[in-house]
Scaffold this active site. Structure first.
Site, PDB file in Angstrom:
ATOM      1  CG  LEU A 128      -1.981  -0.848   1.312  1.00 23.44           C
ATOM      2  CD1 LEU A 128      -2.519  -0.868   2.783  1.00 23.44           C
ATOM      3  CD2 LEU A 128      -3.285  -0.316   0.343  1.00 23.44           C
ATOM      4  CG  ASP A 129      -0.062   4.766  -2.336  1.00 17.79           C
ATOM      5  OD1 ASP A 129      -0.026   5.083  -3.613  1.00 17.79           O
ATOM      6  OD2 ASP A 129      -0.898   4.661  -1.544  1.00 17.79           O
ATOM      7  CB  VAL A 130       3.178   7.263   1.490  1.00 21.02           C
ATOM      8  CG1 VAL A 130       3.032   8.033   2.771  1.00 21.02           C
ATOM      9  CG2 VAL A 130       4.286   6.755   1.427  1.00 21.02           C
TER      10      VAL A 130
END
Lengths: 347, 361
Positions: A128-130
């Site tokens: 999952l990205d930031v």
């Protein structure tokens, strides 16, 4: 014995360490690990899900979980140290000679050896990205191999995506550089539904195309019954289902079931929906609510990142993961799996 | 249609469509498609006021000879090969179109010219109010409130169920196994008919060349309603197609039998005993266990099923793309149709389908 340099990458050093690295045992000079330690490691063989909060990178979450687990494992009460008989010189008051005395083996003392666990192999599932949040699957020890089998199952993930009409930014999210502002009064829920139906229709076709099955065969029917019509190899992101959960201008919320996607792709979809509706939209939130068999109910919050809850979570999910992998792999095993592996996943 | 009314009933015939609304306005029924036998009534041509259109290209209002046009409501419409039936709440049934077999419920006139005909016949003489009308290929079935079934029209395959193979021009009550049974639903589209009773029993009569009734008899034409003793549970709804039949049980399971593309892959082409279609094909899974089929409909060679989530699944022969799945090939198992809305009802014809959709709001 002549003094040979045993450090660095010299052949003697490598020979000394080679066996240790391969068999995953301790250095021959150190003590063997105790049985209760091995038993604890045996239990942590599978997968669990964690809730990743937004604003944190995924590897930090993984490291934090690893640190907490290590801390708890090392804080667990150790076995009492072994003792051995040593022949020590007698006390000055008695007759001279050696006396048998039972002394603890200091080499096994915690302060001498250091912490029992220094490293845990924790692997991460779909990243999952930031800015995104939601269910994040981690695997401990043997679970890492199960992670790769889960990846080959190509299960779909469910996201809730919140968007806002009226703005367009450079990176399609509300924190990016603003490019344009538009009106959105003409947008109705009906128009949004129509766009979503079109998206779903085109992705449906893409699903069929990348699954490489001929719809006219009996095999296709059997796959459809089991729910296994999905691309089993590399494919561009495919959305299997999309629907609108809430609609309150300017905000809206969508539920998206997809495969092989990235969170940035979902933000781009929101932007494109805005363009199709002759306005513009940005994505305010991307939240993964399901990843394969792990749902939000299985994800552990930050307050629950301790040994006991993780063990409970692993036990809860074990059976589900096993059945899902068996269901997918049993079909492709033996037949020519397009793009997936055909090794037996469960040891 | 161009009005703000909501369409409550639609029916697809062999090349034409009828749409109706239960409004109290003057215009209640619209029709489009073939009008060579005046199955859409008399559509006055604009160019020549004495002639009528043989092909209607957009939904045009059908004038009905109602006694109280601003009080009567149209409940249901049904279309056959070349005739149509319109059911009203207080003025009985109106029939129009081809009557060469008496399917319109009036006496057969020799050498009658059906095109550009103004004749719309009204049927009022039943034992109680008619609650459902069904058109087969060349016959008509009427179900009344008391649970009785009346039939008229062509009977060479026994589809009138009156005990003979001649044509009937006056609606006559059916006997056989359904005498005295309270029927809650009748269905027909080709030459086979099915009826469901309030206790969940299934009765069939008509053509059985495709094994539709082979479970009770070896003859290919059955002219008396026979009870079909299938042990599949209490039946809620049945639909008859040209060569295949489909039923829906109380638990939400779908069973098919007959001949053709039945929905269980290309290997199953004919069966005399009902086979269940797995619910996972309709969207049922561990994550959504409350998805069930709510309605089933049948066209001449394709089937449609509606789930309680408002999703439409179709399968069967894809004549000229009638299934609406985006491809022109036949579909051998249920496939979801993407529609921007919640599907309320579906009407299947020979090579076209009409679905009534409600927007999600």
């Amino acid at each position: 014995m002549e003094k040979t340099k045993q450090w660095g990458w010299s052949p003697q050093w490598r020979k000394c360490c080679r066996g240790r690295k391969r068999k995953n045992t301790l250095h021959p000079h150190k003590e063997r690990q105790h049985l209760p330690v091995a038993a604890e490691q045996n239990r942590q063989r599978w997968l669990f899900a964690v809730y990743k909060p937004p604003g944190v990178a995924w590897n930090r979450v993984r490291d934090a979980v690893e640190t907490r687990l290590l801390r708890e494992l090392n804080a667990a009460p150790a076995w009492p140290p072994r003792s051995r008989i040593r022949f020590l010189p007698a006390a000055s008051a008695g007759p001279p000679g050696l006396v048998a005395v039972r002394v603890p083996v200091l080499a096994e003392h915690r302060l001498v050896r250091g912490p029992r666990f220094t490293q845990l192999k924790i692997g991460a599932g779909h990243r999952l990205d930031v800015k995104a949040s939601g269910v994040f699957v981690l695997g401990v020890g043997h679970g890492n191999k199960i992670l790769s089998h889960l990846y080959n199952c190509h299960l779909s993930k469910v996201y809730t995506v919140r968007g806002q009409f009226g703005k367009a930014t450079k990176d399609f999210s509300d924190t990016g550089k603003l490019i344009e502002k538009t009106t959105f009064d003409h947008i109705t829920r009906e128009k949004l539904e129509r766009i979503l139906a079109v998206i779903q229709g085109t992705n449906h076709k893409a699903l069929l195309m990348h699954s490489n099955i001929d719809m006219k065969t009996q095999e296709a029917y059997e796959l459809a019954v089991k729910g296994l019509i999905r691309p089993m190899g590399k494919s561009p992101p495919i959305i299997t289902a999309i629907r609108c959960l809430q609609f309150a201008l300017p905000e809206f919320q969508l539920e998206i079931h997809c495969l092989h996607e990235t969170q940035q792709y979902l933000r781009k979809i929101v932007h494109e929906i805005g363009l199709e509706l002759k306005s513009s939209a940005v994505c305010t939130q991307v939240r993964r609510t399901r990843d394969g068999v792990f749902t939000l109910d299985d994800a552990l919050l930050r307050t629950q990142w301790n040994l006991q809850s993780i063990q409970n979570a692993i036990l809860n999910c074990q059976l589900r993961v096993k059945t899902e992998i068996e269901k997918t792999m049993s079909h492709w095993d033996g037949t020519c799996a397009p793009g997936g592996t055909s090794t037996s996943p469960l040891g | 249609v161009g009005t703000a009314l909501s369409i409550t009933s639609a029916a697809c015939g062999y090349g034409f469509t009828l749409l109706s609304s239960d409004t109290t306005d003057i215009t209640k029924v619209w029709g489009t498609g073939l009008n060579k036998d005046s199955q859409l009534g008399f559509q006055r041509s604009i160019r020549d006021r004495t002639k009528g259109y043989e092909y209607v290209l957009e939904p045009s209002p059908i004038p009905l000879p109602l006694e109280e046009p601003q009080k009567t409501r149209v409940l249901q419409v049904s279309c056959g090969r070349a005739h149509s039936l319109i059911l009203t709440d207080s003025e009985g049934v109106f029939t129009m179109g081809n009557n060469s077999y008496g399917q319109c419920g009036r006496k057969v006139v020799e050498d009658e010219v059906y095109s550009e005909s103004h004749l719309i016949h009204q049927l009022n003489d039943f034992d109680s109010r008619v609650v459902q009308v069904v058109c087969g290929q060349d016959h008509s079935l009427f179900r009344t409130k008391k649970g009785a079934v009346f039939a008229c029209g062509w009977g060479a395959d026994g589809q009138t169920g009156l005990g003979h193979y001649n044509i009937t021009s006056v609606p006559t009550k059916l006997g056989g196994d359904i005498a005295g049974v309270n029927i809650i639903q009748v269905s027909s589209y080709g030459d086979c008919c099915l009826a469901v009773s309030d206790e969940g029993d299934l009765f069939g009569w008509g053509n059985s060349e495709y094994l539709q009734l082979a479970s009770v008899t070896e003859t290919t034409q059955v002219n008396v309603p026979r009870h079909l003793p299938f042990k599949i549970g209490k039946i809620k709804e049945a639909a008859c197609g040209g060569t295949g039949n489909i039923v829906l049980t109380e638990e939400g399971s779908v069973f098919v039998w007959g001949y053709g593309i039945l929905g269980k892959g290309p290997n199953l082409t004919e069966t005399a005993v009902p086979e269940m279609i797995p619910p996972s094909l309709f969207g049922w899974s561990d994550f959504s266990p409350d998805v069930r089929v709510a309605r089933v409909r049948c066209g001449l060679s394709h089937f449609a099923a509606l789930t309680n989530r408002g999703e439409l699944f179709v399968w069967g022969k894809n004549l000229r793309g009638c299934l609406g799945i985006g491809r022109m090939e036949d579909q051998y198992f249920p496939w979801r149709v993407t529609i921007p809305g919640e599907v309320v009802d579906v009407a299947c014809g020979v090579d076209h389908m009409v679905s009534m959709v409600k927007s999600f709001m």
